[in-house]
Design a protein around this motif. Structure first.
Motif, PDB file in Angstrom:
ATOM      1  N   ILE A 154       9.973 -28.895  11.652  1.00 45.28           N
ATOM      2  CA  ILE A 154       9.537 -30.296  11.695  1.00 45.28           C
ATOM      3  C   ILE A 154       9.195 -30.623  13.146  1.00 45.28           C
ATOM      4  O   ILE A 154      10.050 -30.514  14.025  1.00 45.28           O
ATOM      5  CB  ILE A 154      10.623 -31.249  11.169  1.00 45.28           C
ATOM      6  N   GLU A 155       7.941 -30.998  13.388  1.00 43.55           N
ATOM      7  CA  GLU A 155       7.455 -31.226  14.748  1.00 43.55           C
ATOM      8  C   GLU A 155       7.016 -32.673  14.942  1.00 43.55           C
ATOM      9  O   GLU A 155       6.818 -33.403  13.978  1.00 43.55           O
ATOM     10  CB  GLU A 155       6.250 -30.326  15.017  1.00 43.55           C
ATOM     11  N   VAL A 156       6.843 -33.040  16.197  1.00 43.92           N
ATOM     12  CA  VAL A 156       6.328 -34.371  16.537  1.00 43.92           C
ATOM     13  C   VAL A 156       5.070 -34.196  17.377  1.00 43.92           C
ATOM     14  O   VAL A 156       5.024 -33.349  18.276  1.00 43.92           O
ATOM     15  CB  VAL A 156       7.388 -35.198  17.294  1.00 43.92           C
ATOM     16  N   LEU A 157       4.055 -34.972  17.046  1.00 42.50           N
ATOM     17  CA  LEU A 157       2.752 -34.894  17.715  1.00 42.50           C
ATOM     18  C   LEU A 157       2.406 -36.284  18.243  1.00 42.50           C
ATOM     19  O   LEU A 157       2.472 -37.264  17.500  1.00 42.50           O
ATOM     20  CB  LEU A 157       1.708 -34.438  16.692  1.00 42.50           C
ATOM     21  N   LEU A 158       2.060 -36.365  19.519  1.00 44.93           N
ATOM     22  CA  LEU A 158       1.660 -37.646  20.088  1.00 44.93           C
ATOM     23  C   LEU A 158       0.270 -38.012  19.580  1.00 44.93           C
ATOM     24  O   LEU A 158      -0.662 -37.209  19.656  1.00 44.93           O
ATOM     25  CB  LEU A 158       1.653 -37.516  21.613  1.00 44.93           C
ATOM     26  N   HIS A 159       0.144 -39.222  19.060  1.00 41.55           N
ATOM     27  CA  HIS A 159      -1.142 -39.675  18.507  1.00 41.55           C
ATOM     28  C   HIS A 159      -1.215 -41.178  18.731  1.00 41.55           C
ATOM     29  O   HIS A 159      -0.585 -41.966  18.028  1.00 41.55           O
ATOM     30  CB  HIS A 159      -1.212 -39.322  17.012  1.00 41.55           C
ATOM     31  N   ARG A 160      -1.971 -41.571  19.752  1.00 39.78           N
ATOM     32  CA  ARG A 160      -1.927 -42.931  20.257  1.00 39.78           C
ATOM     33  C   ARG A 160      -2.445 -43.964  19.280  1.00 39.78           C
ATOM     34  O   ARG A 160      -2.010 -45.115  19.311  1.00 39.78           O
ATOM     35  CB  ARG A 160      -2.762 -43.029  21.540  1.00 39.78           C
ATOM     36  N   GLU A 161      -3.392 -43.608  18.425  1.00 39.71           N
ATOM     37  CA  GLU A 161      -4.096 -44.618  17.642  1.00 39.71           C
ATOM     38  C   GLU A 161      -3.357 -45.055  16.369  1.00 39.71           C
ATOM     39  O   GLU A 161      -3.805 -46.012  15.708  1.00 39.71           O
ATOM     40  CB  GLU A 161      -5.492 -44.114  17.280  1.00 39.71           C
ATOM     41  N   SER A 162      -2.287 -44.359  15.995  1.00 42.93           N
ATOM     42  CA  SER A 162      -1.558 -44.681  14.753  1.00 42.93           C
ATOM     43  C   SER A 162      -2.496 -44.790  13.557  1.00 42.93           C
ATOM     44  O   SER A 162      -2.370 -45.687  12.720  1.00 42.93           O
ATOM     45  CB  SER A 162      -0.750 -45.976  14.900  1.00 42.93           C
TER      46      SER A 162
END
Lengths: 420, 420
Positions: B247-255
């Motif tokens: 299970i990973e987390v990815l930064l994604h500014r725009e939601s």
């Protein structure tokens, strides 16, 4: 263990299908291979994969290698026999263009699932393939990255079809009312960043440099004219049972998002991966399961950084609206469209006409087309041939190329504007 | 027609659930509402939706409005009774924090599907909820945008769970071996662009300005520390039966992309939409169907233009690794984590500690935690309370705030480095 028959094994998709089969030997057995004229490559494949049956369009060349085939234990049969072998589980239709249609119809009529890379076949003969597949219960399993993406995004979505005749051909529960729009992504092809006025100067060699995908020449030119996206609109209509007005095209330069489905509730699903045709090929063959292939490269979106999306400028891609109109007209119009396009691309690749002549040549063939509304296979073949004849005639007859005629017209227009 | 019970109806998610119910009156009936202390708003909701049952934590305040409730035909019962009503089809757990746990357990024990917005409950009591749900066959339907996205992407994917005890709790066929990774997207919260050295100066008012979502204060602070993403890792582990290391987390500014699933074959699915909590709320309530809501705004990716993705810088978000470690330890560690975080956020919002003190306060509570490995509900409550006590004690006792202590330590480090 699935037994595969591969029609068009020496082409780009055929070779990549064999890559997948080689990587997953516990899942796939290669039962039969059919090629066109690349007999040496076909023999290499026979030596490596040991199919029991083999066919080629160039029968004489194949017969000349009878000894080598016998040594490998391969029997020569016709492509039609190959596509209806009782032992076959899936027929992979990896041929390019209209020639592939008859074996596909034969396979569906024999109740075989067809993994379909040949979009010209379903474009030209959508109603026919649908009729045959529904009769026998055979499925069409999309292999192209865009329809595969839509297929993957539709998995598990339930609903009722909004038009009963528009059931899906892909072995899914009908999801018509859940689907708001199918959204096909398009890279924009090799000349997306060229000034529009320079497009008439494109050479065949330029057209083969696709920005993201490695493909055969016909498909690469189709990507540059965006006719491929037009054909995919028609293909998606038949595969997923969605009306034309709810199938859109979205410009997406990176070819990472392969297509999307927008649902009625405001949610959207996208399928993405690194551009690698072996992914959708494998999915069609292992469906509904997913299998790890040892060498597969996984997409790292953080490394990609950004994905871009934009509207398709219609004036730059006239083939797109030609295809949409042909689909909406129905009958043999898509067959004429596809035949005319195949011929026009061949004329361009032969240096006979300009890149910007492809759309006007196709438009001319459609203008001259006399449609049959409930076509049988002969009607489709005839529509295809007549459309090709129109294109050849125009391309050859033009003492000055079509684009020069058009350029002349544009100059007059400009003059008129100037004097206004 | 589904009968809904909404626990926490006056909160942000509760109000948006009522928006959905109001927009689809042919699908949903509001059977019961429970609130905390916002009795006036609760009464407005009772007048509008005419539930048969109503409950509130502030029982005295509710009793004082007995006449008004009687006029509307609403009967006052306890939150526990409300969550096990025989007529209820779905219990929406829209409470925030640990207080919501007991009615959720009661609803699952009564065989009710629980639409779960309260991630603290499944974080603190994952093994307990899993045990109860499996016994009665009740499902946990994710309401938060990230787990809903994963749930949507997993629809129709088949496979076998790679660990038998990790079956899904969401009413899906186990898809363990088909799934390579779950990828939760994170906006980065309100201070993603602040220089890291300035984070200690964040005021409570700053923390409430989330870049893309409109949410309650606790969740908005959790987004800024990224503890919310840590809690979602633990939640996703239990809902979808996927081991923590995948299970990973990815930064994604725009939601816009709410989360993704990477499959073993190299393919990935993403769910996207405009940021609107009513979408995942509605999906949980209409699942497995999708329904058009009249006022819903559809995402136009061409208008958005670009989506960005990046790695999460771990030094900026220490809460993320605290949560992952607590999840991997198991037992009551996640309960301690979540309780400590809830308390630390409260201390920050009250101006007692700095924003950068939240992570060290939680870490201190985890250091002092004495775990129970197979917890019952009392063990979970105790873990929660003890962790809160540690945080309160640290926050209050620090004549100088924790961050000052830390800053002092950093200064010594810097001095040591300077002399090296």
């Amino acid at each position: 263990m699935k037994s595969l028959v591969i029609l068009g094994s020496t082409g780009s998709i055929g070779q990549q299908t064999l890559d997948v089969a080689a990587a997953l030997p516990e899942r796939f057995e290669v039962l039969g291979l059919a090629a066109g004229r690349q007999i040496d490559l076909l023999l290499d494949q026979v030596r490596r994969f040991r199919p029991r049956y083999v066919a080629a369009a160039d029968e004489a060349a194949l017969a000349a290698r009878a000894d080598a085939l016998r040594t490998c234990g391969a029997r020569v049969i016709s492509a039609r026999e190959l596509s209806t072998l009782p032992e076959a589980d899936v027929v992979v239709a990896a041929t390019v263009g209209h020639a592939g249609l008859e074996p596909i119809v034969a396979a569906l009529a024999a109740g075989k699932d067809v993994a379909l890379a040949n979009k010209e076949a379903i474009v030209a003969a959508g109603p026919l393939l649908a009729r045959v597949a529904r009769r026998t219960g055979a499925r069409l399993l999309p292999v192209d990255s865009e329809p595969s993406a839509i297929w993957q995004c539709l998995q598990g979505e339930v609903g009722t079809p909004d038009e009963p005749h528009l059931a899906t051909l892909v072995g899914l529960a009908p999801s018509g009312r859940a689907v708001a729009r199918l959204i096909l992504t398009a890279s924009g092809g090799a000349f997306r960043d060229w000034p529009q006025g320079h497009l008439s100067r494109v050479r065949p060699a330029d057209a083969l440099r696709h920005p993201t995908w490695r493909m055969g020449p016909k498909i690469t030119v189709d990507a540059a004219t965006m006719m491929n996206k037009g054909l995919e609109i028609i293909e998606a209509h038949w595969l997923f049972g969605v009306p034309y007005e709810r199938i859109e095209v979205l410009l997406h330069r990176e070819s990472i998002v392969h297509s999307l489905v927008a649902f009625v509730d405001g949610s959207m699903k996208a399928q993405c991966s690194l551009p690698d045709m072996r992914l959708p090929i494998q999915y069609a063959l292992t469906f509904p399961e997913r299998v790890a292939r040892p060498s597969v490269a996984h997409l790292d979106l953080a490394a990609v950084g950004a994905l871009s999306f934009g509207h398709v400028p219609p004036e730059r891609y006239p083939c797109l609206s030609l295809a949409r109109e042909a689909g909406q007209h129905g009958g043999t119009y898509p067959a004429a469209l596809s035949g005319a396009n195949e011929e026009a691309v061949a004329c361009f690749m032969a240096g006979q006409v300009a890149f910007t002549d492809v759309a006007p040549l196709v438009a001319a063939a459609l203008d001259r087309h006399a449609p049959v509304w409930e076509p049988e296979i002969d009607d489709i073949r005839q529509a295809d041939e007549l459309a090709r004849a129109v294109v050849r005639e125009r391309a050859a007859a033009a003492a000055q190329p079509v684009s020069a005629v058009r350029a002349g017209a544009e100059r007059s227009d400009a003059g008129a504007a100037g004097s206004a």
